[in-house]
Scaffold this motif. Structure first.
Motif, short mmCIF file in Angstrom:
data_model
loop_
_atom_site.label_atom_id
_atom_site.label_comp_id
_atom_site.label_asym_id
_atom_site.label_seq_id
_atom_site.Cartn_x
_atom_site.Cartn_y
_atom_site.Cartn_z
N TYR A 99 0.85 -1.20 0.00
CA TYR A 99 0.00 0.00 0.00
C TYR A 99 0.88 1.25 0.00
O TYR A 99 0.63 2.20 -0.76
CB TYR A 99 -0.91 -0.01 1.23
N ALA A 100 1.92 1.25 0.81
CA ALA A 100 2.83 2.40 0.87
C ALA A 100 3.55 2.59 -0.46
O ALA A 100 3.75 3.73 -0.92
CB ALA A 100 3.84 2.21 2.00
N THR A 101 3.94 1.50 -1.09
CA THR A 101 4.60 1.58 -2.39
C THR A 101 3.66 2.18 -3.44
O THR A 101 4.06 3.03 -4.23
CB THR A 101 5.07 0.20 -2.86
N ALA A 102 2.40 1.74 -3.42
CA ALA A 102 1.42 2.27 -4.36
C ALA A 102 1.22 3.77 -4.15
O ALA A 102 1.13 4.54 -5.12
CB ALA A 102 0.10 1.53 -4.20
N LEU A 103 1.17 4.21 -2.89
CA LEU A 103 1.02 5.63 -2.61
C LEU A 103 2.20 6.43 -3.16
O LEU A 103 2.01 7.51 -3.75
CB LEU A 103 0.88 5.87 -1.11
N ARG A 104 3.41 5.91 -2.98
CA ARG A 104 4.59 6.60 -3.48
C ARG A 104 4.53 6.74 -5.01
O ARG A 104 4.86 7.79 -5.56
CB ARG A 104 5.87 5.87 -3.07
N LYS A 130 -12.87 -4.33 -2.55
CA LYS A 130 -12.17 -3.80 -1.38
C LYS A 130 -12.08 -2.27 -1.49
O LYS A 130 -12.21 -1.69 -2.57
CB LYS A 130 -10.77 -4.39 -1.29
N ASN A 131 -11.82 -1.62 -0.35
CA ASN A 131 -11.82 -0.16 -0.36
C ASN A 131 -10.43 0.46 -0.56
O ASN A 131 -10.27 1.68 -0.55
CB ASN A 131 -12.42 0.39 0.94
N GLY A 132 -9.41 -0.40 -0.78
CA GLY A 132 -8.05 0.11 -0.91
C GLY A 132 -7.87 1.11 -2.04
O GLY A 132 -7.16 2.12 -1.88
N ALA A 133 -8.50 0.86 -3.19
CA ALA A 133 -8.35 1.78 -4.32
C ALA A 133 -8.91 3.16 -3.98
O ALA A 133 -8.33 4.19 -4.33
CB ALA A 133 -9.07 1.21 -5.55
N ILE A 134 -10.04 3.18 -3.29
CA ILE A 134 -10.65 4.46 -2.89
C ILE A 134 -9.74 5.19 -1.92
O ILE A 134 -9.49 6.40 -2.06
CB ILE A 134 -12.03 4.22 -2.23
N ARG A 135 -9.22 4.47 -0.95
CA ARG A 135 -8.37 5.10 0.06
C ARG A 135 -7.08 5.65 -0.56
O ARG A 135 -6.61 6.73 -0.20
CB ARG A 135 -8.04 4.12 1.19
N MET A 136 -6.51 4.91 -1.53
CA MET A 136 -5.31 5.38 -2.20
C MET A 136 -5.58 6.66 -2.98
O MET A 136 -4.79 7.61 -2.97
CB MET A 136 -4.75 4.29 -3.12
N ALA A 137 -6.70 6.67 -3.69
CA ALA A 137 -7.05 7.84 -4.49
C ALA A 137 -7.29 9.05 -3.60
O ALA A 137 -6.86 10.17 -3.92
CB ALA A 137 -8.29 7.54 -5.33
N MET A 138 -7.98 8.84 -2.50
CA MET A 138 -8.22 9.95 -1.56
C MET A 138 -6.92 10.49 -0.99
O MET A 138 -6.71 11.71 -0.91
CB MET A 138 -9.13 9.47 -0.42
N ALA A 139 -6.02 9.60 -0.60
CA ALA A 139 -4.77 10.01 0.05
C ALA A 139 -3.86 10.77 -0.89
O ALA A 139 -3.06 11.61 -0.45
CB ALA A 139 -4.05 8.78 0.60
#
Length: 248
Positions: A99-104, A130-139
């Motif tokens: 998840y951290a790698t994707a955010l970077r 899952k909600n991961g894609a939404i959370r990544m986009a928001m962040a």
């Protein structure tokens, strides 16, 4: 990032598509931005979906960095390719690092590809996501791009023999309009919205597909096919998970 592996892989794939005479219908590719980060979220019906979802970004001249299970990266053949294309390994037991790698990558302006259903849908309908894609986009303040794939399940999917030499297969790729999820908004509501948009895109891809023979295994039950219903597919997934847990 140095792109030594990805461009030759795309060129080889396009040559193979021509040799096998895959019949592509790509619609909405302009919805993928030509610059800046974006989260590309695709449905999942085949082991080859990352190839076709990535193909949707070719007109925008983007390279998609897909999040994929760690086992693909440790395979002796696929591993070097996945690492060379800078895809993101996901350890399902400890996902914080991926998840951290994707955010970077998103913050660096990359397109990150996510199969939000986590596993292939045996029913060929969109499973719970899952909600991961939404959370990544928001962040990262990046758009979410929904994508629907159809036809790839005929080549290689869960529970069916591979047919990698199958020729003349129609492949439909529909790219939906971007979703802009803002920080502070309801994540669950965005998950519901994304699921609805993906389901609508998949349904349109299925209903407009050039070949719709009745009773075939690769057609969903609600359209006259013999694929498992969503309920049957869920039971099969549960049984598989329990068997895997016993072997661990």
């Amino acid at each position: 990032m140095a792109e030594i592996v990805y461009p030759p892989v795309i060129a080889a794939a396009r040559t193979l598509f021509r040799v096998l005479d895959y019949r592509f219908h790509l619609e909405g590719a302009s919805n993928i931005p030509t610059s800046g980060g974006a989260v590309l979220v695709s449905n999942h019906v085949s082991y080859l979906d990352f190839i076709f979802a990535g193909f949707a970004a070719v007109p925008s001249k983007r390279l998609v960095r897909f999040m994929a299970k760690e086992g693909v990266f440790t395979h002796r053949i696929s591993g070097p390719l996945m690492r060379g294309m800078h895809h993101i390994p996901v350890d399902r037991g400890a996902g914080a690092s991926s998840y951290a790698t994707a955010l970077r990558m998103l913050k660096a302006g990359e397109v990150v590809g996510v199969f939000a259903e986590a596993t292939i849908s045996r029913s060929f309908t969109v499973k719970d996501i899952k909600n991961g894609a939404i959370r990544m986009a928001m962040a990262t303040k990046t758009p979410i791009i929904p994508v629907a794939l159809w036809g790839s399940q005929r080549i290689w999917t869960k529970g069916r023999p591979r047919q990698l030499g199958l020729r003349h297969v129609p492949i439909t790729i529909l790219v939906g309009e971007p979703i802009h999820a803002q920080r502070g908004e309801d994540v669950n509501q965005h998950v519901t919205d994304l699921h609805a948009r993906m389901s609508a895109l998949v349904d349109r891809a299925q209903r407009t597909y050039p070949e719709i023979p009745p009773g075939v295994w690769w057609q969903p039950a609600h359209l006259g096919g013999t694929a498992p219903t969503p309920e049957e597919a869920a039971a099969m997934d549960q049984a598989e998970a329990e068997a895997r847990a016993k072997q661990a």
